[in-house]
Design an enzyme around this catalytic site. Structure first.
Site, PDB file in Angstrom:
ATOM      1  N   SER A 231       0.785  -1.236   0.000  1.00  0.00           N
ATOM      2  CA  SER A 231       0.000   0.000   0.000  1.00  0.00           C
ATOM      3  C   SER A 231       0.817   1.286   0.000  1.00  0.00           C
ATOM      4  CB  SER A 231      -0.948   0.018   1.200  1.00  0.00           C
ATOM      5  OG  SER A 231      -0.238   0.028   2.423  1.00  0.00           O
ATOM      6  N   LYS A 276      -5.222   4.311   9.197  1.00  0.00           N
ATOM      7  CA  LYS A 276      -4.224   5.139   8.526  1.00  0.00           C
ATOM      8  C   LYS A 276      -4.583   6.612   8.604  1.00  0.00           C
ATOM      9  CE  LYS A 276      -2.646   1.484   5.453  1.00  0.00           C
ATOM     10  NZ  LYS A 276      -2.364   1.043   4.076  1.00  0.00           N
TER      11      LYS A 276
END
Length: 335
Positions: A231, A276
């Site tokens: 990611s 996140k």
């Protein structure tokens, strides 16, 4: 009283020592891809002019805690900062933590390679498709080697690895195709080969793993250890673009983000977006680049003070940063 005491002691022992089949997910460390970690630049470019950067392009991660006791898991859940998930969703039956770590590291290395190709492709550098791996005893094993450049397959010019897969996807086992390739500085060669049965699909099997490579006279090194998964690709690609172009891509802003990236610059969805976002805001970010497929989840979990920019490609992300730096509007999640 004695029986009650035994029960309490038993419960305490179970809670303190017995492991539960769950993992705890929470905000993980963040890293500025324009900066350094432990004195080492995250991205180092040698042999090519680079330009001063400003602000931050911060990649975000999710922490995963395993081998928890019942009390440990309960404490993390009650903190409100972590979520519990069945361990089987992250570890396959019989799969060791070391095997998971190696797979995450492989994905991370692939994301670095894709980020480099996507960034340099956007900057106009030539891209070629090369052989990454050759399967033993496959039709390709008789003439191709890792590092060979693939020029044509079945008479069709291939500009990238996706084109190779597309051509082969239209073939069938037993079909004879031509492969034009180049090894080093040698002249191009063409071989005719009969495709075998594919172990996982109905089309013909050549037996190579093609990959994209950028033909440039300089090197791009990404130095970041103990981080896994794919990611971080988008943020690596943006940092490479920023360092190789004049001006500050962020306009001095503190930007965070996430997203997988392929060699053509397409940004893909990731997991753990809510964690996140929290990690990014705690690190001081005021803008976050969100893969468009994650937008709905991100809007529901966004901390106050964090603008969510919707991106589907590397071009989208660059455009969003340029708009942010210039004070212009750009596509945001939820609109």
């Amino acid at each position: 009283m004695l029986a009650s005491g035994v029960l309490v002691l038993t419960f305490a022992m179970v809670g303190a020592f017995v492991r539960v089949p769950y993992v705890a997910l929470g905000p993980g460390p963040t890293y500025d891809t324009l900066g350094a970690v432990d004195g080492t630049e995250v991205i180092r470019i040698d042999g090519q002019r680079t330009y001063p950067t400003g602000g931050e392009l911060r990649m975000t991660t999710v922490s995963l805690n395993d081998n928890m006791t019942m009390f440990g898991a309960l404490g993390m859940w009650l903190s409100g900062r972590y979520a519990l998930a069945p361990r089987e969703e992250y570890f396959q039956p019989g799969q060791s933590e070391e095997e998971v770590r190696r797979e995450n590291l492989r994905q991370f290395q692939d994301s670095q390679s894709n980020a480099e190709v996507a960034a340099l492709r956007r900057l106009g550098h030539p891209v070629e498709v090369v052989v990454d791996q050759v399967v033993d005893d496959s039709p390709a094993a008789g003439f191709l080697e890792p590092g060979d450049r693939i020029v044509e397959v079945d008479g069709k010019e291939v500009a990238d690895s996706a084109a190779v897969r597309e051509v082969l996807g239209a073939t069938r086992p037993g079909q004879t195709v031509s492969v034009t390739y180049q090894r080093g500085e040698d002249a191009e060669r063409t071989e005719k080969v009969t495709l075998a049965e594919h172990p996982e699909a109905a089309f013909g099997f050549l037996g190579i793993q093609p990959t994209d490579n950028v033909d440039v006279p300089f090197t791009v090194d990404i130095a970041l250890e103990d981080v896994g998964g794919p990611s971080a690709g988008l943020m690596f690609a943006l940092a490479i673009v920023d360092e190789l172009t004049p001006g500050q891509l962020t306009g001095g802003e503190h930007v965070a983000g996430t997203g997988t990236i392929d060699a053509n610059g397409n940004v893909g969805a990731i997991g753990g977006i809510s964690f996140k976002l929290v990690a990014a805001r705690e690190a001081g970010a005021t803008a976050f680049l969100v893969p468009e497929e994650n937008c709905a989840e991100a809007v529901a979990a966004a901390p106050e003070g964090l603008t969510l920019f919707r991106v589907g490609t590397l071009d989208d992300a660059v455009g969003a940063l340029e708009a942010l730096a210039d004070g212009r509007s750009a596509p945001v999640c939820g609109t």
